[in-house]
Write an enzyme that holds these catalytic residues in place. Structure first.
Site, PDB file in Angstrom:
ATOM      1  N   CYS A 279      -6.179  14.379   6.777  1.00  0.00           N
ATOM      2  CA  CYS A 279      -6.115  13.015   7.275  1.00  0.00           C
ATOM      3  C   CYS A 279      -7.488  12.559   7.749  1.00  0.00           C
ATOM      4  O   CYS A 279      -8.201  13.300   8.445  1.00  0.00           O
ATOM      5  CB  CYS A 279      -5.107  12.924   8.416  1.00  0.00           C
ATOM      6  SG  CYS A 279      -5.116  11.339   9.272  1.00  0.00           S
TER       7      CYS A 279
ATOM      8  N   ASP B  78      -3.055   5.440  -2.645  1.00  0.00           N
ATOM      9  CA  ASP B  78      -3.944   6.486  -2.139  1.00  0.00           C
ATOM     10  C   ASP B  78      -3.902   7.673  -3.098  1.00  0.00           C
ATOM     11  O   ASP B  78      -2.884   8.357  -3.213  1.00  0.00           O
ATOM     12  CB  ASP B  78      -3.461   6.889  -0.748  1.00  0.00           C
ATOM     13  CG  ASP B  78      -4.288   7.990  -0.106  1.00  0.00           C
ATOM     14  OD1 ASP B  78      -5.210   8.509  -0.755  1.00  0.00           O
ATOM     15  OD2 ASP B  78      -3.992   8.329   1.055  1.00  0.00           O
TER      16      ASP B  78
ATOM     17  N   GLU C 205     -13.774   4.905   5.785  1.00  0.00           N
ATOM     18  CA  GLU C 205     -12.736   5.446   6.662  1.00  0.00           C
ATOM     19  C   GLU C 205     -13.261   5.713   8.070  1.00  0.00           C
ATOM     20  O   GLU C 205     -14.429   6.062   8.265  1.00  0.00           O
ATOM     21  CB  GLU C 205     -12.171   6.741   6.058  1.00  0.00           C
ATOM     22  CG  GLU C 205     -11.086   7.415   6.882  1.00  0.00           C
ATOM     23  CD  GLU C 205      -9.832   6.570   7.067  1.00  0.00           C
ATOM     24  OE1 GLU C 205      -9.947   5.465   7.639  1.00  0.00           O
ATOM     25  OE2 GLU C 205      -8.747   7.022   6.661  1.00  0.00           O
TER      26      GLU C 205
ATOM     27  N   ARG D  48     -13.463   5.493  -1.378  1.00  0.00           N
ATOM     28  CA  ARG D  48     -13.371   5.757   0.064  1.00  0.00           C
ATOM     29  C   ARG D  48     -14.422   6.783   0.461  1.00  0.00           C
ATOM     30  O   ARG D  48     -14.598   7.787  -0.232  1.00  0.00           O
ATOM     31  CB  ARG D  48     -11.975   6.263   0.404  1.00  0.00           C
ATOM     32  CG  ARG D  48     -11.853   6.808   1.828  1.00  0.00           C
ATOM     33  CD  ARG D  48     -10.440   7.192   2.166  1.00  0.00           C
ATOM     34  NE  ARG D  48     -10.410   8.305   3.098  1.00  0.00           N
ATOM     35  CZ  ARG D  48      -9.295   8.824   3.623  1.00  0.00           C
ATOM     36  NH1 ARG D  48      -8.119   8.331   3.295  1.00  0.00           N
ATOM     37  NH2 ARG D  48      -9.350   9.846   4.451  1.00  0.00           N
TER      38      ARG D  48
ATOM     39  N   ASP E  23      -6.033  10.274  -2.899  1.00  0.00           N
ATOM     40  CA  ASP E  23      -6.729  11.395  -2.265  1.00  0.00           C
ATOM     41  C   ASP E  23      -8.091  11.649  -2.930  1.00  0.00           C
ATOM     42  O   ASP E  23      -8.865  10.735  -3.115  1.00  0.00           O
ATOM     43  CB  ASP E  23      -5.845  12.642  -2.273  1.00  0.00           C
ATOM     44  CG  ASP E  23      -4.699  12.544  -1.276  1.00  0.00           C
ATOM     45  OD1 ASP E  23      -4.724  11.632  -0.431  1.00  0.00           O
ATOM     46  OD2 ASP E  23      -3.769  13.375  -1.342  1.00  0.00           O
TER      47      ASP E  23
ATOM     48  N   ASP F 241      -0.410  15.932   6.107  1.00  0.00           N
ATOM     49  CA  ASP F 241      -1.354  15.276   5.195  1.00  0.00           C
ATOM     50  C   ASP F 241      -2.605  16.132   5.032  1.00  0.00           C
ATOM     51  O   ASP F 241      -3.681  15.811   5.536  1.00  0.00           O
ATOM     52  CB  ASP F 241      -1.703  13.888   5.739  1.00  0.00           C
ATOM     53  CG  ASP F 241      -2.621  13.109   4.797  1.00  0.00           C
ATOM     54  OD1 ASP F 241      -2.647  13.425   3.594  1.00  0.00           O
ATOM     55  OD2 ASP F 241      -3.310  12.188   5.289  1.00  0.00           O
TER      56      ASP F 241
ATOM     57  N   GLU G 264     -11.428   9.411  -2.595  1.00  0.00           N
ATOM     58  CA  GLU G 264     -12.274   9.696  -1.444  1.00  0.00           C
ATOM     59  C   GLU G 264     -13.255  10.816  -1.729  1.00  0.00           C
ATOM     60  O   GLU G 264     -13.124  11.547  -2.727  1.00  0.00           O
ATOM     61  CB  GLU G 264     -11.422  10.027  -0.230  1.00  0.00           C
ATOM     62  CG  GLU G 264     -10.587  11.282  -0.388  1.00  0.00           C
ATOM     63  CD  GLU G 264      -9.468  11.345   0.635  1.00  0.00           C
ATOM     64  OE1 GLU G 264      -9.443  12.326   1.408  1.00  0.00           O
ATOM     65  OE2 GLU G 264      -8.624  10.435   0.671  1.00  0.00           O
TER      66      GLU G 264
ATOM     67  N   TYR H  63       0.845  -1.190   0.000  1.00  0.00           N
ATOM     68  CA  TYR H  63       0.000   0.000   0.000  1.00  0.00           C
ATOM     69  C   TYR H  63       0.882   1.242   0.000  1.00  0.00           C
ATOM     70  O   TYR H  63       1.922   1.273   0.676  1.00  0.00           O
ATOM     71  CB  TYR H  63      -0.909  -0.002   1.233  1.00  0.00           C
ATOM     72  CG  TYR H  63      -1.815   1.199   1.338  1.00  0.00           C
ATOM     73  CD1 TYR H  63      -2.845   1.392   0.410  1.00  0.00           C
ATOM     74  CD2 TYR H  63      -1.649   2.142   2.342  1.00  0.00           C
ATOM     75  CE1 TYR H  63      -3.677   2.497   0.501  1.00  0.00           C
ATOM     76  CE2 TYR H  63      -2.484   3.249   2.439  1.00  0.00           C
ATOM     77  CZ  TYR H  63      -3.494   3.422   1.513  1.00  0.00           C
ATOM     78  OH  TYR H  63      -4.323   4.524   1.597  1.00  0.00           O
TER      79      TYR H  63
ATOM     80  N   HIS I 274      -7.417   4.350  -4.711  1.00  0.00           N
ATOM     81  CA  HIS I 274      -8.692   4.740  -4.108  1.00  0.00           C
ATOM     82  C   HIS I 274      -8.881   6.248  -4.150  1.00  0.00           C
ATOM     83  O   HIS I 274      -7.922   7.026  -4.021  1.00  0.00           O
ATOM     84  CB  HIS I 274      -8.864   4.169  -2.697  1.00  0.00           C
ATOM     85  CG  HIS I 274      -7.895   4.659  -1.659  1.00  0.00           C
ATOM     86  ND1 HIS I 274      -7.982   5.892  -1.065  1.00  0.00           N
ATOM     87  CD2 HIS I 274      -6.844   4.039  -1.059  1.00  0.00           C
ATOM     88  CE1 HIS I 274      -7.025   6.019  -0.166  1.00  0.00           C
ATOM     89  NE2 HIS I 274      -6.314   4.909  -0.153  1.00  0.00           N
TER      90      HIS I 274
ATOM     91  N   ASN J 204      -8.947   0.108   7.282  1.00  0.00           N
ATOM     92  CA  ASN J 204      -7.737   0.876   7.537  1.00  0.00           C
ATOM     93  C   ASN J 204      -7.366   0.732   9.007  1.00  0.00           C
ATOM     94  O   ASN J 204      -8.004   1.305   9.882  1.00  0.00           O
ATOM     95  CB  ASN J 204      -7.973   2.350   7.193  1.00  0.00           C
ATOM     96  CG  ASN J 204      -6.744   3.209   7.460  1.00  0.00           C
ATOM     97  OD1 ASN J 204      -5.661   2.705   7.706  1.00  0.00           O
ATOM     98  ND2 ASN J 204      -6.924   4.523   7.409  1.00  0.00           N
TER      99      ASN J 204
END
Length: 297
Positions: A126, A89, A191, A161, A91, A62, A118, A48, A116, A213
């Protein structure tokens, strides 16, 4: 040697098949290509690449400061060295739905197995911090549809996500999960779930695979593999674990050197040079061309 022998297409089809195998896939987060090789050496199912880890590696928080170029570059470096599938990731897709579509194709070119997206507002933060917000459902679904429509390799996995639980509650997270599945998402990433019961609720609501996660010091209970598998989870990521371990060890080492004037007492805590050379396949490089590589391990 210079790169993993398995081509990207093979890693993608293998990842997609494993998602539907019924067993739990474990994907630790790599903070660089060398740690990705170690993840493979230790028998895990995939690698990952966390946005939080990449941000931290660049000395940034982040909060959406990294660019798609930086993410794609690191993703290519990591996926190049391992036969394992790499999940990245991405974002919020780095902009509007059209940007999400371009992100898919850049990551396909990087050789990764999936990514992924989101539903946070852009720029994001984050997922385990307070004060985050999500876009409306229509915008969130557009991102997923744009990503699904942009992929050229049908085996490339697109995960959706949702951060809606922390903002609007579990009912909204379930509604979004269903809409993302209908939009073509291959994998659901809910998440900041609190516990196994949250995953069980989602498992009853959607038919597509679910990702958990297990990040430390966040809002989720750290569940073991057996519990996650029993709750119907298909993939678990440990996104920042290796970076946290490495940084703690580095901090301890620097403190010791400063206090003792030498690293002698740290030698037993270090990876030996022979083990590093073995991980890097020095001997294979040496055998490749004795006329060029004349060193001895």
């Amino acid at each position: 040697m210079l790169h993993a022998a398995a081509p990207a297409a093979e890693k993608r089809t293998g990842f997609r098949e494993a998602l539907n195998s019924g067993r739990l896939l474990r994907l630790p987060g790599a903070f660089n290509p060398l740690s990705a090789k170690l993840i493979e050496r230790r028998g895990f199912d995939g690698v990952y690449l966390s946005g939080a880890v990449l941000s931290a590696d660049l000395g940034l928080p982040d909060i959406g400061l990294t660019t798609v170029t930086e993410v794609a570059g690191r993703a290519q470096q990591i996926s190049r060295v391992t036969a394992l599938p790499t999940l990245v990731d991405a974002d919020t897709g780095f902009g509007e739905p059209m940007n999400a579509a371009r992100t898919v194709q850049l990551l396909e070119d990087a050789g990764v197995a999936g990514m992924h997206l989101e539903d946070q507002v852009n720029p994001k933060r984050c997922g385990h911090l307070d004060g985050k917000d999500v876009v409306d459902r229509e915008t969130a679904v557009k991102r997923i549809k744009a990503a699904v429509g942009a992929r050229r390799d049908p085996s490339f996995v697109i995960a959706a996500r949702t951060d809606a639980k922390a903002v609007h509650g579990m009912d909204e997270a379930i509604i979004r999960a269903k809409e993302f599945a209908d939009a073509g998402a291959d994998l659901l990433f809910p998440e900041a779930m609190a516990d196994a019961a949250d995953f069980e609720k989602l498992r009853k609501a959607v038919d597509i695979p679910i990702l958990a996660n297990m990040t430390e010091f966040g809002k989720s209970e750290l569940l073991d593999a057996e519990t996650l598998e029993s709750a119907g989870v298909n993939v678990v990521i440990y996104p920042v674990t290796l970076l946290r371990l490495a940084m703690h060890a580095a901090e301890t080492g620097l403190r010791t050197i400063a206090e003792e004037g030498s690293q002698v007492s740290l030698l037993e805590q270090m990876q030996h040079r022979r083990d590093l050379y073995d991980l890097l396949d020095y001997s294979e490089y040496n055998a490749f061309d004795e006329n060029v590589f004349t060193f001895r391990v």
